[in-house]
Design a protein around this motif. Structure first.
Motif, PDB file in Angstrom:
ATOM      1  N   ALA A  78       0.860  -1.175   0.000  1.00 31.08           N
ATOM      2  CA  ALA A  78       0.000   0.000   0.000  1.00 31.08           C
ATOM      3  C   ALA A  78       0.892   1.219   0.000  1.00 31.08           C
ATOM      4  O   ALA A  78       2.069   1.145   0.356  1.00 31.08           O
ATOM      5  CB  ALA A  78      -0.900  -0.004   1.229  1.00 31.08           C
ATOM      6  N   GLY A  79       0.337   2.349  -0.419  1.00 32.03           N
ATOM      7  CA  GLY A  79       1.135   3.568  -0.435  1.00 32.03           C
ATOM      8  C   GLY A  79       0.243   4.793  -0.317  1.00 32.03           C
ATOM      9  O   GLY A  79      -0.900   4.784  -0.787  1.00 32.03           O
ATOM     10  N   THR A  80       0.790   5.821   0.324  1.00 33.46           N
ATOM     11  CA  THR A  80       0.052   7.084   0.471  1.00 33.46           C
ATOM     12  C   THR A  80       0.883   8.202  -0.136  1.00 33.46           C
ATOM     13  O   THR A  80       2.087   8.270   0.093  1.00 33.46           O
ATOM     14  CB  THR A  80      -0.185   7.392   1.963  1.00 33.46           C
ATOM     15  N   SER A  81       0.222   9.065  -0.899  1.00 34.85           N
ATOM     16  CA  SER A  81       0.909  10.236  -1.464  1.00 34.85           C
ATOM     17  C   SER A  81       0.176  11.491  -1.029  1.00 34.85           C
ATOM     18  O   SER A  81      -0.700  11.442  -0.164  1.00 34.85           O
ATOM     19  CB  SER A  81       0.946  10.131  -2.985  1.00 34.85           C
ATOM     20  N   GLU A  82       0.500  12.604  -1.621  1.00 35.27           N
ATOM     21  CA  GLU A  82      -0.197  13.850  -1.325  1.00 35.27           C
ATOM     22  C   GLU A  82      -1.678  13.755  -1.695  1.00 35.27           C
ATOM     23  O   GLU A  82      -2.494  14.474  -1.144  1.00 35.27           O
ATOM     24  CB  GLU A  82       0.432  15.022  -2.103  1.00 35.27           C
ATOM     25  N   GLU A  83      -2.024  12.880  -2.651  1.00 34.82           N
ATOM     26  CA  GLU A  83      -3.376  12.899  -3.214  1.00 34.82           C
ATOM     27  C   GLU A  83      -4.121  11.580  -3.187  1.00 34.82           C
ATOM     28  O   GLU A  83      -5.335  11.566  -3.373  1.00 34.82           O
ATOM     29  CB  GLU A  83      -3.293  13.340  -4.684  1.00 34.82           C
ATOM     30  N   ASN A  84      -3.395  10.476  -3.010  1.00 31.08           N
ATOM     31  CA  ASN A  84      -4.032   9.171  -3.127  1.00 31.08           C
ATOM     32  C   ASN A  84      -3.497   8.190  -2.102  1.00 31.08           C
ATOM     33  O   ASN A  84      -2.341   8.277  -1.688  1.00 31.08           O
ATOM     34  CB  ASN A  84      -3.776   8.572  -4.516  1.00 31.08           C
ATOM     35  N   THR A  85      -4.368   7.252  -1.719  1.00 30.71           N
ATOM     36  CA  THR A  85      -3.955   6.116  -0.904  1.00 30.71           C
ATOM     37  C   THR A  85      -4.356   4.867  -1.681  1.00 30.71           C
ATOM     38  O   THR A  85      -5.518   4.727  -2.059  1.00 30.71           O
ATOM     39  CB  THR A  85      -4.648   6.144   0.465  1.00 30.71           C
ATOM     40  N   VAL A  86      -3.371   4.010  -1.963  1.00 31.94           N
ATOM     41  CA  VAL A  86      -3.619   2.869  -2.838  1.00 31.94           C
ATOM     42  C   VAL A  86      -3.230   1.579  -2.138  1.00 31.94           C
ATOM     43  O   VAL A  86      -2.184   1.507  -1.480  1.00 31.94           O
ATOM     44  CB  VAL A  86      -2.821   3.012  -4.163  1.00 31.94           C
ATOM     45  N   PHE A  87      -4.087   0.575  -2.259  1.00 38.25           N
ATOM     46  CA  PHE A  87      -3.867  -0.759  -1.680  1.00 38.25           C
ATOM     47  C   PHE A  87      -3.933  -1.754  -2.828  1.00 38.25           C
ATOM     48  O   PHE A  87      -4.956  -1.808  -3.519  1.00 38.25           O
ATOM     49  CB  PHE A  87      -4.983  -1.068  -0.669  1.00 38.25           C
ATOM     50  N   TYR A  88      -2.869  -2.518  -3.035  1.00 36.55           N
ATOM     51  CA  TYR A  88      -2.868  -3.361  -4.228  1.00 36.55           C
ATOM     52  C   TYR A  88      -2.190  -4.702  -3.994  1.00 36.55           C
ATOM     53  O   TYR A  88      -1.421  -4.868  -3.035  1.00 36.55           O
ATOM     54  CB  TYR A  88      -2.204  -2.627  -5.396  1.00 36.55           C
ATOM     55  N   ALA A  89      -2.489  -5.647  -4.886  1.00 39.80           N
ATOM     56  CA  ALA A  89      -1.912  -6.985  -4.778  1.00 39.80           C
ATOM     57  C   ALA A  89      -1.834  -7.614  -6.154  1.00 39.80           C
ATOM     58  O   ALA A  89      -2.683  -7.353  -7.014  1.00 39.80           O
ATOM     59  CB  ALA A  89      -2.773  -7.863  -3.867  1.00 39.80           C
ATOM     60  N   ALA A  90      -0.805  -8.443  -6.361  1.00 34.36           N
ATOM     61  CA  ALA A  90      -0.709  -9.251  -7.571  1.00 34.36           C
ATOM     62  C   ALA A  90      -0.730 -10.711  -7.134  1.00 34.36           C
ATOM     63  O   ALA A  90      -0.072 -11.085  -6.161  1.00 34.36           O
ATOM     64  CB  ALA A  90       0.580  -8.945  -8.323  1.00 34.36           C
ATOM     65  N   VAL A  91      -1.510 -11.500  -7.844  1.00 32.32           N
ATOM     66  CA  VAL A  91      -1.674 -12.920  -7.487  1.00 32.32           C
ATOM     67  C   VAL A  91      -1.808 -13.771  -8.743  1.00 32.32           C
ATOM     68  O   VAL A  91      -2.021 -13.253  -9.846  1.00 32.32           O
ATOM     69  CB  VAL A  91      -2.959 -13.163  -6.647  1.00 32.32           C
ATOM     70  N   LEU A  92      -1.746 -15.088  -8.554  1.00 30.66           N
ATOM     71  CA  LEU A  92      -2.136 -15.986  -9.627  1.00 30.66           C
ATOM     72  C   LEU A  92      -3.648 -15.834  -9.815  1.00 30.66           C
ATOM     73  O   LEU A  92      -4.369 -15.597  -8.845  1.00 30.66           O
ATOM     74  CB  LEU A  92      -1.790 -17.436  -9.253  1.00 30.66           C
ATOM     75  N   PRO A  93      -4.122 -15.972 -11.069  1.00 27.92           N
ATOM     76  CA  PRO A  93      -5.547 -15.720 -11.337  1.00 27.92           C
ATOM     77  C   PRO A  93      -6.504 -16.444 -10.382  1.00 27.92           C
ATOM     78  O   PRO A  93      -7.511 -15.879  -9.983  1.00 27.92           O
ATOM     79  CB  PRO A  93      -5.707 -16.206 -12.786  1.00 27.92           C
TER      80      PRO A  93
ATOM     81  N   LYS B 338       3.109 -18.737  -2.400  1.00 31.97           N
ATOM     82  CA  LYS B 338       4.027 -17.586  -2.491  1.00 31.97           C
ATOM     83  C   LYS B 338       5.059 -17.780  -3.588  1.00 31.97           C
ATOM     84  O   LYS B 338       5.316 -16.881  -4.397  1.00 31.97           O
ATOM     85  CB  LYS B 338       4.774 -17.407  -1.164  1.00 31.97           C
ATOM     86  N   VAL B 339       5.691 -18.960  -3.606  1.00 31.27           N
ATOM     87  CA  VAL B 339       6.741 -19.222  -4.586  1.00 31.27           C
ATOM     88  C   VAL B 339       6.161 -19.210  -5.999  1.00 31.27           C
ATOM     89  O   VAL B 339       6.747 -18.632  -6.914  1.00 31.27           O
ATOM     90  CB  VAL B 339       7.442 -20.570  -4.277  1.00 31.27           C
ATOM     91  N   LEU B 340       4.966 -19.802  -6.169  1.00 30.24           N
ATOM     92  CA  LEU B 340       4.360 -19.845  -7.506  1.00 30.24           C
ATOM     93  C   LEU B 340       3.967 -18.456  -7.986  1.00 30.24           C
ATOM     94  O   LEU B 340       4.202 -18.112  -9.146  1.00 30.24           O
ATOM     95  CB  LEU B 340       3.130 -20.771  -7.507  1.00 30.24           C
ATOM     96  N   SER B 341       3.390 -17.638  -7.101  1.00 30.19           N
ATOM     97  CA  SER B 341       2.986 -16.318  -7.603  1.00 30.19           C
ATOM     98  C   SER B 341       4.222 -15.479  -7.915  1.00 30.19           C
ATOM     99  O   SER B 341       4.271 -14.795  -8.929  1.00 30.19           O
ATOM    100  CB  SER B 341       1.997 -15.615  -6.670  1.00 30.19           C
ATOM    101  N   ALA B 342       5.254 -15.561  -7.084  1.00 28.90           N
ATOM    102  CA  ALA B 342       6.482 -14.809  -7.373  1.00 28.90           C
ATOM    103  C   ALA B 342       7.103 -15.283  -8.689  1.00 28.90           C
ATOM    104  O   ALA B 342       7.531 -14.475  -9.526  1.00 28.90           O
ATOM    105  CB  ALA B 342       7.479 -14.962  -6.226  1.00 28.90           C
ATOM    106  N   LEU B 343       7.120 -16.593  -8.902  1.00 31.18           N
ATOM    107  CA  LEU B 343       7.703 -17.182 -10.117  1.00 31.18           C
ATOM    108  C   LEU B 343       6.957 -16.719 -11.367  1.00 31.18           C
ATOM    109  O   LEU B 343       7.552 -16.257 -12.344  1.00 31.18           O
ATOM    110  CB  LEU B 343       7.621 -18.711  -9.993  1.00 31.18           C
TER     111      LEU B 343
END
Lengths: 408, 408
Positions: A78-93, B338-343
């Motif tokens: 997650a990250g906060t800036s002057e204008e936005n707060t964003v929460f994100y994730a990348a995963v297998l589908p 974890k390992v699969l998504s990172a890979l």
């Protein structure tokens, strides 16, 4: 690639770009709130609140939140800036629905007293660490100086005093005003099933209610003041320069990005050849910072004390030459190659694509394909950049310096 | 995805994985040389040589090298490890041939005296900076202690003394022995034209000649010694633990990766719950480091002086429990996610794909698809991991600590 968009009945926007050939998927909540939306006495609350969302909800404690992310194997942040707060994730589908449901759940945090009090110390340590890092400190101070009394100059982390005096009730009140459906959105990118995402969000978010107060939008010319402070433990001079520029909504934002690369990319720019390659400065970069309704060009420099006069003269010469002769065709061509390759490479990964997708929606309520952005970069002419120089006069900047005591 | 492979008549391997749906392409030269291939008196030469390749050739000076990269808009970099030196770039597809030709040209550097003497100071500053950073210093010292007299314990940066006494003739000699076609390879990933890449390399590289001396390959049990040094300016204790493990060629490398995630991932691991979440250590991570013919598990910890005895006891308990009861099904399932998504996420970008593609070829002379690697990770069983624990006894480690003076 297929773009999808839906507004839930409570006003929450959901957008997605489906790429069936992607091997992963990314999801993020974008909250249109940051330090510029804070009154002075609660400065730092957006960033503090971002931390608190990981402390859990009525149903989950911090331990269980951690375990829940763990199960999905998500790469999340997650990250906060002057204008936005964003929460994100990348995963297998196959984990996208689970991690989306988790984020949606976390967007309604418990904000417990005991968690608040413990986390307050973490935030204060983070502020202390930033204050001790001159390259961060000089940027924060220069933003304050440039934006004068206006909230755009607020520090993201806040001041030790504002954090100290902040109460959990003030945070709950801020949360209730800002984390409302029409001030938030959810974006997805990569390989995912749009209808399942919509169903998940309807289940999880439809109970959210409330309307956000509007944000003040004005363009700022900047104070153009010059200040310097001394710190006895420093060896180098840290210099920040800020001048006004176009906003995140302005079609000229592509020309502004190219201008910043020409002047201050970390290699091959005017700053690089005249300052870094000549060993007069160790760091000399410029970035274009597009904002809501306004914008800025932000330069950061670091050099030894003895080189300060020379560096100052050379910066003066660089901006003088730019305002007199403008940029060249050759510079623009090279800058386009850099900007285009960075743009395409970043957007190739669902995680990178998510951010561009989300911010285009936040600022412009528009969907742009990567091809649209590539076209817009390619279309920029030398005249476009030179008109920006003429209008915004980047050589006429606000300046803040932090350095060792001068033996004069 | 289509895999291509060719060996030029001088022995240079060229491989590529074509992904027509990618928007960018990545290319890299992999040189099978690093600090373990250095005699003590020239320790650091591989890393120094990597820097020198950017100083130019008989035809180009450093300024022109920079300009040449600039034209392509490349995101480029290089890195040296104990075993490999890699030079890589990501670009838009239309610039891949140009940047490949440039890299090939740079692989035959001028190694000019004056550049060598100037760069020597840059390297010495880098060594000083690393020595001042306890988390790097402790790792370097622990590797030396673990690998005893063997070259696998050599520091990548080298020592100030070895760099000081290094001559440009020694570097030229090392270059002539190691940057030979059968000790190098080129890999491409993403959207590119295989036949044009092959033509480009035949034009640029066929004149390269010579054969590399073989590298000594032995498995090391490790010294299992324990040492500690004091530094007066430190506040925290920095601890490194190294125990032997399987090699980069060993099919059990997937089980070893999963084991390291279970024990020491930055969140959700045994180290995390027992040390970091309990606020006994600020950092507690373990990584599996597969090498040529050998391997290691490397743990890094940072804690306050007063917590050292407790941290030591808990680490003892963690390894004791692991050797007694092994890991659980639930831990393995989470680690796989974890390992699969990172890979998958890493390999989705041509730049990330390039590195896995190249290293699989360097170590195994094999092409593995992402699906092959995913399958191998999924196939690991609790018994596989527990057998590794039984054979390699990770609780029986070499330990190096750097900390403040003890008031005993």
């Amino acid at each position: 690639m297929e773009f999808k968009q839906k507004r839930l009945t409570n006003g929450l926007d959901v957008i997605g770009e489906i790429n069936k050939s992607a091997k992963s998927a990314a999801v993020g909540f974008f909250v249109r709130t940051g330090s510029r939306d804070e009154a002075q006495q609660i400065n730092g609350v957006s960033h503090f609140l971002e931390h608190m969302l990981f402390k859990g909800t009525e149903k989950l404690n911090a331990f269980e939140v951690n375990k829940a992310f763990d199960r999905t194997g998500a790469q999340f942040n997650a990250g906060t800036s002057e204008e936005n707060t964003v929460f994100y994730a990348a995963v297998l589908p196959e984990y996208l629905i689970e991690v989306t449901r988790l984020w949606a759940h976390l967007m309604r945090p418990a904000l417990r007293n005991e968690d608040f009090n413990i986390e307050k110390n973490v935030i204060k340590e983070e502020i202390a660490m930033y204050k001790d890092t001159p390259s961060f400190d000089v940027l924060d101070r220069c933003r304050r100086l440039h934006f004068d009394e206006h909230a755009c100059g607020n520090s993201v982390l806040g001041a030790e005093e504002s954090i100290d005096s902040l109460t959990v009730e003030q945070m709950r009140d801020y949360f209730a005003r800002r984390y409302v459906p029409d001030n938030m959105m959810l974006a997805c990118a990569g390989n995912f099933d749009w209808s399942r995402i919509c169903l998940t969000l309807e289940e999880a978010c439809l109970s959210w209610q409330g309307h956000a107060a509007a944000r003040k939008l004005e363009h700022f010319g900047g104070s153009k003041k010059k200040e310097r402070i001394e710190k006895t433990n420093l060896v180098c001079e840290h210099i920040c320069l800020i001048s006004p520029c176009v906003s995140a909504q302005d079609p000229r934002r592509f020309a502004a990005s190219l201008f910043a690369v020409i002047v201050g990319d970390s290699v091959g720019s005017r700053f690089f050849w005249d300052l870094v390659d000549k060993a007069l400065a160790e760091v000399a970069t410029m970035q274009f910072s597009p904002m809501d309704g306004t914008g800025a060009l932000v330069s950061l420099l670091r050099c030894s004390s003895k080189n300060v006069p020379k560096v100052r003269d050379i910066i003066g010469d660089i901006f003088h030459d730019l305002s007199k002769d403008g940029i060249t065709e050759d510079e623009l061509r090279k800058a386009k190659n850099k900007v285009l390759s960075a743009l395409v490479i970043k957007n190739e990964l669902p995680m990178g694509r998510l951010l561009d997708l989300g911010f285009n929606w936040i600022y412009l309520k528009q969907y742009y394909t990567i091809a649209d952005d590539v076209k817009a970069v390619k279309a920029v002419t030398v005249d476009d950049v030179n008109s920006l120089i003429e209008q915004f006069k980047p050589g006429d900047f606000t300046q803040f310096s932090i350095g060792p005591a001068r033996n004069e």
